[in-house]
Design an enzyme around this catalytic site. Structure first.
Site, PDB file in Angstrom:
ATOM      1  N   CYS A   1       0.849  -1.181   0.000  1.00 32.36           N
ATOM      2  CA  CYS A   1       0.000   0.000   0.000  1.00 32.36           C
ATOM      3  C   CYS A   1       0.886   1.233   0.000  1.00 32.36           C
ATOM      4  O   CYS A   1       2.080   1.147   0.257  1.00 32.36           O
ATOM      5  CB  CYS A   1      -0.854   0.054   1.267  1.00 32.36           C
ATOM      6  SG  CYS A   1      -2.072  -1.255   1.365  1.00 32.36           S
TER       7      CYS A   1
ATOM      8  N   GLY B   1      -0.050   0.131  -4.959  1.00 31.18           N
ATOM      9  CA  GLY B   1      -1.366  -0.485  -4.773  1.00 31.18           C
ATOM     10  C   GLY B   1      -2.335  -0.014  -5.828  1.00 31.18           C
ATOM     11  O   GLY B   1      -2.487   1.196  -6.023  1.00 31.18           O
TER      12      GLY B   1
ATOM     13  N   ASN C   1       0.231   1.235   5.748  1.00 21.38           N
ATOM     14  CA  ASN C   1       1.011   0.391   4.843  1.00 21.38           C
ATOM     15  C   ASN C   1       1.736  -0.647   5.697  1.00 21.38           C
ATOM     16  O   ASN C   1       2.433  -0.290   6.636  1.00 21.38           O
ATOM     17  CB  ASN C   1       2.014   1.255   4.074  1.00 21.38           C
ATOM     18  CG  ASN C   1       3.003   0.442   3.244  1.00 21.38           C
ATOM     19  OD1 ASN C   1       4.094   0.905   2.971  1.00 21.38           O
ATOM     20  ND2 ASN C   1       2.639  -0.752   2.846  1.00 21.38           N
ATOM     21  N   GLY C   2       1.567  -1.922   5.355  1.00 21.24           N
ATOM     22  CA  GLY C   2       2.209  -3.005   6.110  1.00 21.24           C
ATOM     23  C   GLY C   2       1.168  -4.004   6.580  1.00 21.24           C
ATOM     24  O   GLY C   2       0.008  -3.936   6.189  1.00 21.24           O
TER      25      GLY C   2
ATOM     26  N   CYS D   1      12.423  -3.674   4.836  1.00 18.54           N
ATOM     27  CA  CYS D   1      12.224  -4.724   3.824  1.00 18.54           C
ATOM     28  C   CYS D   1      13.218  -4.556   2.676  1.00 18.54           C
ATOM     29  O   CYS D   1      13.197  -3.548   1.964  1.00 18.54           O
ATOM     30  CB  CYS D   1      10.797  -4.617   3.293  1.00 18.54           C
ATOM     31  SG  CYS D   1      10.488  -5.631   1.838  1.00 18.54           S
TER      32      CYS D   1
ATOM     33  N   TYR E   1      12.405  -4.411  -5.618  1.00 20.16           N
ATOM     34  CA  TYR E   1      11.237  -4.464  -6.489  1.00 20.16           C
ATOM     35  C   TYR E   1      10.132  -3.456  -6.161  1.00 20.16           C
ATOM     36  O   TYR E   1       9.621  -2.789  -7.051  1.00 20.16           O
ATOM     37  CB  TYR E   1      10.663  -5.884  -6.455  1.00 20.16           C
ATOM     38  CG  TYR E   1       9.350  -6.057  -7.177  1.00 20.16           C
ATOM     39  CD1 TYR E   1       9.290  -6.084  -8.572  1.00 20.16           C
ATOM     40  CD2 TYR E   1       8.154  -6.188  -6.468  1.00 20.16           C
ATOM     41  CE1 TYR E   1       8.073  -6.236  -9.231  1.00 20.16           C
ATOM     42  CE2 TYR E   1       6.946  -6.347  -7.122  1.00 20.16           C
ATOM     43  CZ  TYR E   1       6.910  -6.373  -8.497  1.00 20.16           C
ATOM     44  OH  TYR E   1       5.718  -6.515  -9.147  1.00 20.16           O
TER      45      TYR E   1
ATOM     46  N   CYS F   1       5.933 -14.031   3.087  1.00 21.67           N
ATOM     47  CA  CYS F   1       6.134 -12.756   3.775  1.00 21.67           C
ATOM     48  C   CYS F   1       4.887 -12.456   4.596  1.00 21.67           C
ATOM     49  O   CYS F   1       3.771 -12.622   4.106  1.00 21.67           O
ATOM     50  CB  CYS F   1       6.352 -11.636   2.757  1.00 21.67           C
ATOM     51  SG  CYS F   1       6.297  -9.991   3.507  1.00 21.67           S
TER      52      CYS F   1
ATOM     53  N   CYS G   1      15.183  -6.707   6.651  1.00 22.82           N
ATOM     54  CA  CYS G   1      14.482  -7.994   6.687  1.00 22.82           C
ATOM     55  C   CYS G   1      14.688  -8.665   5.339  1.00 22.82           C
ATOM     56  O   CYS G   1      14.567  -8.023   4.292  1.00 22.82           O
ATOM     57  CB  CYS G   1      12.985  -7.766   6.926  1.00 22.82           C
ATOM     58  SG  CYS G   1      12.005  -9.282   6.704  1.00 22.82           S
TER      59      CYS G   1
HETATM   60  S1  SF4 Z   1       9.734 -11.130   4.202  1.00 18.99           S
HETATM   61 FE1  SF4 Z   1      10.632 -10.366   2.260  1.00 18.99          FE
HETATM   62  S2  SF4 Z   1       9.055  -9.082   1.307  1.00 18.99           S
HETATM   63 FE2  SF4 Z   1       8.462  -9.414   3.465  1.00 18.99          FE
HETATM   64  S3  SF4 Z   1       9.269  -7.678   4.584  1.00 18.99           S
HETATM   65 FE3  SF4 Z   1      10.825  -9.251   4.712  1.00 18.99          FE
HETATM   66  S4  SF4 Z   1      12.144  -8.907   2.900  1.00 18.99           S
HETATM   67 FE4  SF4 Z   1      10.275  -7.738   2.592  1.00 18.99          FE
END
Ligand code: SF4
Length: 474
Positions: free
Chosen positions: A8, A36, A111-112, A249, A255, A395, A444
């Site tokens: 989002c 989105g 968002n999230g 992320c 991407y 994810c 992450c």
């Molecule tokens: S799991 Fe992958 S897509 Fe999800 S927040 Fe972590 S790095 Fe991003």
């Protein structure tokens, strides 16, 4: 082209002079449309009254001239573009969510994905809570409202709510007098603010939206920070900062985000170029040309070409007018869906050894179709290079990478995948190379390495469409 959906985008404006804030949000949402495409909405606050319009569709479809003229001149507004990752795709789940409570009104754009949504919603429902939507954003709104009733200010309510909420949330919240930006303590999703020369403050998911509305980027909202914009200017609350390890992320850089955005001081374009350069450094292919899959493979292809000194070429032309809402042709129509979106440039690839750079492989179906397009255009060899590691985990933080069953890397070796997609060879980035993209380890990458920053949530996109008794299974 990777079959993945963004999450989002959020946007907010605080204008001391009170002008046509709705238009600014409209243009800001345009710049965030890549995050989105299912639905969008704007809520304007004029003198404590909220005026809202939201619906299914792209910004251009939902807001026409008449709708925009119906918004009053005002000093504050918030907006949202949605791809739902918790809750169904329907009008009820459109955002921003507006809540009327005992102490006033509040609009929330999120968002999230909060990772304890399942537990929180069950608890709230069992104590009599009534929900109108099936999204986790309403849970956030509920918790903040509950806190607002016992706290002296909206910002204190938000700060208290952050003790309860876990997971990914970049929020823009509007009360009758304040605009608030809040980012979860791990900072999964981006959030930043900027200022126009007339003193208007803008909050947005990505800096590209600040650029679009003529605001100068000031800074990112820190992980765990709450920033209030009101008549007193800006106030920052850092009580939750540094309480958790930062985990932005990494796939935002690869991407999701626009390449002209800068997230936490790292340019997305530069991060993608670096990904291409890393691939080139460890590659030994003697190729004639490097091409990227539009759009997010292009920057990495450029990086690959720079590092390898193999010429960069335009391998595909993308039809700019096809959105996510495009009606896919039926099988009997014998029309190739990918071919409608992408057309290979024969002159670039015919008779050549081609390095094809893309951002990810999910199921492998689209990658196979893209490789076939190049083969049909006469490419002699096709070596696929992916500017990410292999997806092997779902994810839980606001994207739709949701099931191991559907991830080709969970079931096949790299050589097998190359064969399945029809490539002469295939290479991914390694997990330990991802840190080079942003120059630190504060990210992450759970969908690649399985190291989840939170407890693994008991959640699924449509779980809250079901009554409580049927939500039990993981
Ligand atoms: S799991 Fe992958 S897509 Fe999800 S927040 Fe972590 S790095 Fe991003």
């Amino acid at each position: 082209m990777s079959n993945l959906h963004e999450e989002c985008g959020v946007f907010g404006i605080y204008d001391f002079d009170g002008k046509d804030v709705a238009s600014t949000v409209y243009y800001g949402l345009f710049a965030l449309q890549h995050r989105g495409q299912e639905s969008c909405g704007i809520v304007v606050c004029e003198d404590g009254m909220f005026y809202s319009h939201k619906d299914m569709g792209l910004v251009n479809d939902v807001f026409d001239d008449l709708t925009m003229k119906s918004f009053p001149e005002a000093s504050m507004a918030v907006g949202h573009v949605r791809y739902g990752t918790t809750g169904g795709t329907n009008r009820t789940n459109c955002q921003p969510i507006v809540v009327n409570h005992q102490k006033g009104k509040m609009a929330v754009a999120h968002n999230g994905n909060i990772s304890n949504a399942y537990e929180l919603r069950n608890e709230l429902e069992l104590s009599g809570g009534i929900f109108h939507t099936t999204s986790d954003t309403e849970i956030i709104a509920y918790i903040i409202t509950r806190e607002r009733l016992v706290n002296t200010s909206i910002e204190n309510a938000v700060l208290e709510s952050m003790n309860v909420l876990d997971g990914a949330y970049s929020l823009v919240i509007m009360s009758a007098t304040k605009l608030i930006a809040a980012r979860d303590p791990r900072g999964f999703r981006p959030l930043c603010y900027g200022e126009r020369s007339d003193g208007t403050y803008i909050v947005a998911s990505e800096s590209c939206a600040l650029d679009a509305v003529g605001a100068k980027f000031v800074r990112d909202i820190l992980p765990g920070e709450v920033v209030v914009f009101d008549d007193n200017g800006i106030t920052s609350y850092t009580k939750h900062c540094n309480t958790k390890e930062k985990k932005t992320c990494i796939f935002e850089y690869i991407y999701f985000a626009r390449p002209d955005s800068v997230i936490d001081n790292v340019s997305v374009h530069t991060a993608r170029q670096k990904a291409g350069m890393i691939l080139a450094r460890k590659d030994h292919i003697k190729a004639d040309v490097v091409v990227g899959v539009p759009d997010s493979g292009l920057d990495a292809a450029l990086g690959y070409s720079k590092e390898s000194k193999i010429p960069y070429g335009i391998g595909f032309i993308k039809n700019k007018y096809i959105g996510r809402t495009f009606i896919a042709p039926k099988q009997e129509e014998r029309i190739d869906k990918v071919r409608i979106k992408l057309n290979p440039v024969k002159e670039t690839v015919e008779g050549k050894v081609v390095v094809l750079v893309d951002d990810s492989i999910v199921r492998g179906t689209t990658s196979g179709q893209i490789v076939k397009l190049l083969r049909d255009a006469g490419a002699k060899e096709i070596h696929v290079r992916i500017s990410a590691s292999q997806f092997v985990n779902p994810c839980y933080y606001g994207t739709d990478i949701d099931s191991r069953e559907n991830l080709i890397s969970c079931h096949h070796s790299i050589d097998e995948i190359a064969k399945i997609i029809g490539a002469d060879s295939l290479m991914f980035l390694e997990n330990d190379e991802l840190c080079e993209l942003i120059g630190n380890n504060n990210y992450c990458a759970a969908c690649f390495d399985g190291k989840y920053p939170t407890a693994i949530p008991n959640t699924k996109k449509n779980r809250f469409e079901m009554p409580l008794s049927k939500r039990q299974d993981k």
